[in-house]
Design a protein around this motif. Sequence first.
Motif, PDB file in Angstrom:
ATOM      1  N   GLU A  29       0.668 -14.621 -12.989  1.00 15.36           N
ATOM      2  CA  GLU A  29       0.710 -13.330 -12.290  1.00 15.36           C
ATOM      3  C   GLU A  29       0.602 -13.492 -10.779  1.00 15.36           C
ATOM      4  O   GLU A  29       1.247 -12.762 -10.013  1.00 15.36           O
ATOM      5  N   GLN A  73     -10.089  -8.580  -2.709  1.00 15.11           N
ATOM      6  CA  GLN A  73     -11.447  -9.057  -3.009  1.00 15.11           C
ATOM      7  C   GLN A  73     -11.586 -10.549  -2.686  1.00 15.11           C
ATOM      8  O   GLN A  73     -12.569 -10.989  -2.101  1.00 15.11           O
ATOM      9  N   TYR A 130       0.831  -1.205   0.000  1.00 16.36           N
ATOM     10  CA  TYR A 130       0.000   0.000   0.000  1.00 16.36           C
ATOM     11  C   TYR A 130       0.865   1.255   0.000  1.00 16.36           C
ATOM     12  O   TYR A 130       0.499   2.293  -0.519  1.00 16.36           O
ATOM     13  N   TYR A 173       3.476 -12.391  -8.064  1.00 17.33           N
ATOM     14  CA  TYR A 173       3.042 -11.499  -6.984  1.00 17.33           C
ATOM     15  C   TYR A 173       3.568 -12.008  -5.632  1.00 17.33           C
ATOM     16  O   TYR A 173       4.120 -11.252  -4.835  1.00 17.33           O
ATOM     17  N   THR A 183      -5.094 -17.735 -13.106  1.00 13.00           N
ATOM     18  CA  THR A 183      -4.203 -16.560 -13.171  1.00 13.00           C
ATOM     19  C   THR A 183      -2.857 -16.931 -12.538  1.00 13.00           C
ATOM     20  O   THR A 183      -2.269 -16.158 -11.788  1.00 13.00           O
ATOM     21  N   GLN A 200      -2.348   1.623  -6.303  1.00  9.63           N
ATOM     22  CA  GLN A 200      -3.604   1.311  -7.005  1.00  9.63           C
ATOM     23  C   GLN A 200      -3.461   0.052  -7.869  1.00  9.63           C
ATOM     24  O   GLN A 200      -4.119  -0.079  -8.894  1.00  9.63           O
ATOM     25  N   SER A 201      -2.594  -0.831  -7.448  1.00 15.75           N
ATOM     26  CA  SER A 201      -2.370  -2.053  -8.230  1.00 15.75           C
ATOM     27  C   SER A 201      -3.664  -2.836  -8.358  1.00 15.75           C
ATOM     28  O   SER A 201      -4.331  -3.125  -7.375  1.00 15.75           O
ATOM     29  N   SER A 202      -4.005  -3.180  -9.588  1.00 16.06           N
ATOM     30  CA  SER A 202      -5.250  -3.929  -9.795  1.00 16.06           C
ATOM     31  C   SER A 202      -5.125  -5.326  -9.190  1.00 16.06           C
ATOM     32  O   SER A 202      -6.096  -5.888  -8.699  1.00 16.06           O
ATOM     33  N   LEU A 203      -3.912  -5.863  -9.212  1.00 12.47           N
ATOM     34  CA  LEU A 203      -3.678  -7.189  -8.645  1.00 12.47           C
ATOM     35  C   LEU A 203      -3.925  -7.181  -7.143  1.00 12.47           C
ATOM     36  O   LEU A 203      -4.523  -8.101  -6.583  1.00 12.47           O
ATOM     37  N   GLN A 204      -3.472  -6.104  -6.525  1.00 13.20           N
ATOM     38  CA  GLN A 204      -3.680  -5.931  -5.088  1.00 13.20           C
ATOM     39  C   GLN A 204      -5.178  -5.939  -4.766  1.00 13.20           C
ATOM     40  O   GLN A 204      -5.628  -6.590  -3.817  1.00 13.20           O
ATOM     41  N   ALA A 205      -5.932  -5.228  -5.583  1.00 12.93           N
ATOM     42  CA  ALA A 205      -7.384  -5.150  -5.383  1.00 12.93           C
ATOM     43  C   ALA A 205      -8.031  -6.516  -5.569  1.00 12.93           C
ATOM     44  O   ALA A 205      -8.939  -6.904  -4.821  1.00 12.93           O
ATOM     45  N   VAL A 206      -7.559  -7.267  -6.559  1.00 19.46           N
ATOM     46  CA  VAL A 206      -8.088  -8.613  -6.824  1.00 19.46           C
ATOM     47  C   VAL A 206      -7.884  -9.497  -5.595  1.00 19.46           C
ATOM     48  O   VAL A 206      -8.796 -10.199  -5.154  1.00 19.46           O
TER      49      VAL A 206
END
Length: 312
Positions: free
Chosen positions: A244, A43, A27, A248, A241, A34-40
């Motif tokens: 990636e 979630q 973070y 990560y 996935t 704002q990493s989209s992977l982080q958000a995934v």
Amino acid sequence: LTPFSASEDMRSTWQGKAGRSPLQALYESDQFEQSSLQAVHQQRREMLSNVCSRYTRKRRLLQPDDLRHLVVDDTHGLLYCYVPKVACTNWKRVMMVLTGQGKYQDPLEIPAHEAHVPSNLRTLSEYSVPEINYRLRSYLKFVFVREPFERLVSAYRNKFTLSYNTAFHKRYGTKIIRRHRQEPSDRALERGDDVRFEEFVYYLLDPRTQQEEPFNEHWERVHSLCHPCIIHYDVVGKYETLAEDANYILQLVGADTSVKFPASSKTTRTTDDMTAQFFQDISPFYQRRLFNLYKMDYLLFNYSIPSYLRLR
């Protein structure tokens, strides 16, 4: 051994060298802002937590036997719950590179059979209770999952349709044929090497199967192997996935940049279309029962009901 408590302190994410969790570090990092992977991944954790709170009435305590699938990397502070048929051979190879003190450089140089030799990797069940609790509290914990029926068909194809898996044919195939085939031939009863998928399904749904012994790890449900409602995983990777998610995790624990997760090159991989073909001959009645058997894995890991099923 004292059982391990699933108390609040076990929920805390892995603490890195600077006392921050890798998730906190992410973070704060510009690189991953704002990493989209982080958000995934956030979630996925939330989804898992919500389903667990809805479906698990009483939290039980972990026993040492529950921890046999958790591979430990003390060097990088990592716990990996391996699930057969979800890239676990390659993950075990990577864990051997991470824990090998330079003995291994390239995961793909490690023969597949060597990755599964128990003495090559330590599991959490081998540690003392205080050591177990410390690692559950402070290491980064991850698991990889896969669409449940695709994983099931992959296990069936691997264990029952390949001629070299004679141990599985003898151990399971002969029993399946004896119980679930009308008028089996003497050869089939002796060799167990021609189990049909339909017979395998009957075997899974037969109440005697689980009364006699736990499911084999290749078709056991992920929630029974890895206990995701008791152990709070920081990362839930998905087979869909894989590349990636693997990168990560290696980034999160600060693995050497030379350590790469092997790229998938298998052309024989079980796909959704292939899985659908296997289910064509399974009646709606048995499809429904089999779905109920694997339902928690569908819910926990947010997989939708396959479109090829006829559940009504």
